[in-house]
Design an enzyme around this catalytic site. Structure first.
Site, PDB file in Angstrom:
ATOM      1  N   ASP A  11       6.344  -7.077   6.328  1.00 27.24           N
ATOM      2  CA  ASP A  11       7.083  -5.947   5.756  1.00 27.24           C
ATOM      3  C   ASP A  11       8.320  -5.755   6.606  1.00 27.24           C
ATOM      4  O   ASP A  11       8.221  -5.588   7.824  1.00 27.24           O
ATOM      5  CB  ASP A  11       6.224  -4.672   5.776  1.00 27.24           C
ATOM      6  CG  ASP A  11       5.101  -4.743   4.759  1.00 27.24           C
ATOM      7  OD1 ASP A  11       5.347  -5.232   3.639  1.00 27.24           O
ATOM      8  OD2 ASP A  11       3.968  -4.337   5.086  1.00 27.24           O
ATOM      9  N   ASP A 130       1.190  -4.003  -8.317  1.00 28.22           N
ATOM     10  CA  ASP A 130       0.403  -3.084  -7.494  1.00 28.22           C
ATOM     11  C   ASP A 130      -0.557  -2.363  -8.434  1.00 28.22           C
ATOM     12  O   ASP A 130      -0.126  -1.587  -9.293  1.00 28.22           O
ATOM     13  CB  ASP A 130       1.312  -2.059  -6.800  1.00 28.22           C
ATOM     14  CG  ASP A 130       2.178  -2.707  -5.714  1.00 28.22           C
ATOM     15  OD1 ASP A 130       1.892  -3.861  -5.320  1.00 28.22           O
ATOM     16  OD2 ASP A 130       3.130  -2.053  -5.259  1.00 28.22           O
TER      17      ASP A 130
END
Lengths: 270, 207
Positions: A11, A130
């Site tokens: 990330d 997601d």
């Protein structure tokens, strides 16, 4: 035969690797180029960057970073985060990404998936989904697609959405369980299996890995083609090489780490 | 001769991104010349033809001045490395679309069947064949049972089985590399194949 892939995920925020649970309490975890090089030396089959930089102005940082990373590693690089239009795909591929991942961008404009895969080839277009369990106990299981870092329920059924984006030209699905993300309880096997069975392209399992056995289960129980994991590698809990040796012993077909791929600096904490 | 003195020319035919191929040579200490100029291609000391994408576009490019330049180069006997579409381009035709390849070797390019299954697990095999796979080979450019990174839906079927330098298994046993004299070409991507790929490029530079 084809190997199952291990994909460490970084990330990235403002050009640095960050880690934190559910994007809260982010901590600096190092330079993305160094991390990517270390994982690739350790036997990672692919590297994934997810850019969580909020401001559009700072996107330049990302392109520069992708360029430097692509120079440093000789395994495929997937980059996602804020990809909404053809121009974003173009810029990232030209910076050296091999695949570009889109999530909210695909939901907002599904024809973008078709347009991008026609222009750059399906193999370069990953759709990230997601998904979160929205059925009440006792009801048939239902997963809904969320966007904006898991804050917005689109109302789309995750399995149907996966089929749709593949029909539109997605070459791969990066499937994250919102319920499991950050929990270290393992992948959502039911969700992953459902998507693997529904689509004709590779599925990358994501969200919830806390140990090597979770990765094994993602492959052997859920049938995932690739396993994405972040914290178990960032924390130095496991090296990529260790995970691969474990998987080989468990009967999972992975590309074995080379002798010279030893633990390296990432093994320092273990 | 050290690696820094070696020359390598990369054919830039607009068939996909050359970024990673160029960087792979940079990591080996070699700065590549990138060109689409037919005369420069002919004069190259060592030529790499990388390519990704559609056979149709490739055939279009080869039907221009570049095609004869590449054939001329190959006829010089100097080292030639074809990667992915740059391997398929050496043959005559492709199932993917109309158009002619270079025809350096007789043979055609075919698509993986859509109904292949893994012999061990029974799972349906996906096309494109994308990821790391092992090759079976005795060719000195490659390592027996080495792992390389593939992304393709089509593979070559040479008329002459003697051309096959490596095979790999994905539903069917397919040709992963061909070699004859100064020509070596692979279906996988050495530039994405980590150390194993770098060693292949080193051997190419040592020719």
């Amino acid at each position: 035969m084809l190997a199952r892939r291990i994909i460490p995920c970084l990330d990235v925020k403002d050009g640095r690797v960050v880690k934190g649970i559910n994007f809260v309490g982010l901590r600096d975890a190092g330079d993305p180029v160094e991390c990517a090089a270390r994982y690739s030396e350790g036997g990672a089959d692919e590297i994934c960057f997810l850019d969580i930089t909020a401001s559009h102005d700072e996107r330049r940082t990302l392109f520069e970073l992708v360029e430097r990373t692509a120079r440093a590693i000789a395994v495929p690089l997937t980059v996602g985060g804020g990809v909404r239009e053809r121009r974003d795909v173009h810029d990232l591929l030209h910076a050296g990404a091999d695949k570009v991942s889109t999530n909210s961008g695909a939901v907002a404009n599904p024809s973008f998936v078709a347009e991008a895969s026609r222009a750059y080839g399906s193999q370069a277009i990953v759709v990230a989904i997601d998904a979160k369990r929205v059925s009440a106990p006792g009801e048939p299981t239902r997963f809904s697609v969320f966007t904006h870092g898991g804050r917005r329920d689109t109302g789309l059924d995750a399995i149907e959405w996966a089929k749709r984006v593949v029909d539109l030209g997605a070459g791969e699905i990066l499937l994250t369980s919102m319920d499991r993300d950050g929990t270290r309880d393992g992948y959502d096997i039911e969700l992953t299996r459902a998507v693997v069975d529904a689509v004709s392209v590779p599925v990358i399992a994501s969200g919830g890995v806390g140990n090597e056995a979770h990765i094994r289960d993602g492959f052997l129980l859920a049938g995932a083609d690739a396993a994405l994991a972040a914290s178990i590698f960032h924390d130095g809990q496991h090296t990529v090489a260790e995970v691969k040796h474990y998987l080989l012993a468990a009967g999972v077909r992975v590309r074995p780490p080379e002798e010279s791929d030893g633990p390296g600096p990432e093994g320092a904490a273990s | 001769m050290s690696a820094t003195q070696r020359q390598v020319t990369i054919a830039n035919l607009g068939l996909g991104n050359l970024h990673s191929v160029v960087q792979s040579f940079v990591r080996l200490g070699v700065t590549a010349t990138i060109t689409a100029d037919p005369d420069e291609l002919r004069r190259a000391e060592r030529l790499v033809f990388p390519g990704q994408g559609a056979f149709r576009e490739c055939a279009e490019v080869l039907s221009g001045e570049v095609g004869p330049a590449l054939r001329d180069f190959i006829a010089t006997g100097r080292p030639y490395l074809g990667i992915c579409l740059g391997m398929q381009a050496l043959f005559d035709t492709s199932e993917e679309s109309e158009g002619q390849g270079l025809g350096v070797f007789p043979g055609r390019v075919v698509r993986f069947a859509s109904d292949m299954h893994d012999e061990a697990t029974g799972e349906r095999l996906k096309v494109p064949h994308m990821g790391w796979n092992q090759v079976q080979t005795t060719h000195p450019m490659l390592e027996p049972d080495g792992w390389y990174y593939f992304v393709h839906s089509y593979y070559v079927v040479p008329d002459d089985p003697g051309l096959v330098a490596a095979t790999s298994l994905y539903g069917t046993r397919f040709c992963a590399a061909v070699a004859r004299d100064n020509v070596f070409a692979c279906q996988f991507h050495p530039e994405k194949s980590h150390h194993a790929g770098a060693r292949l490029l080193e051997r190419f530079l040592a020719q």
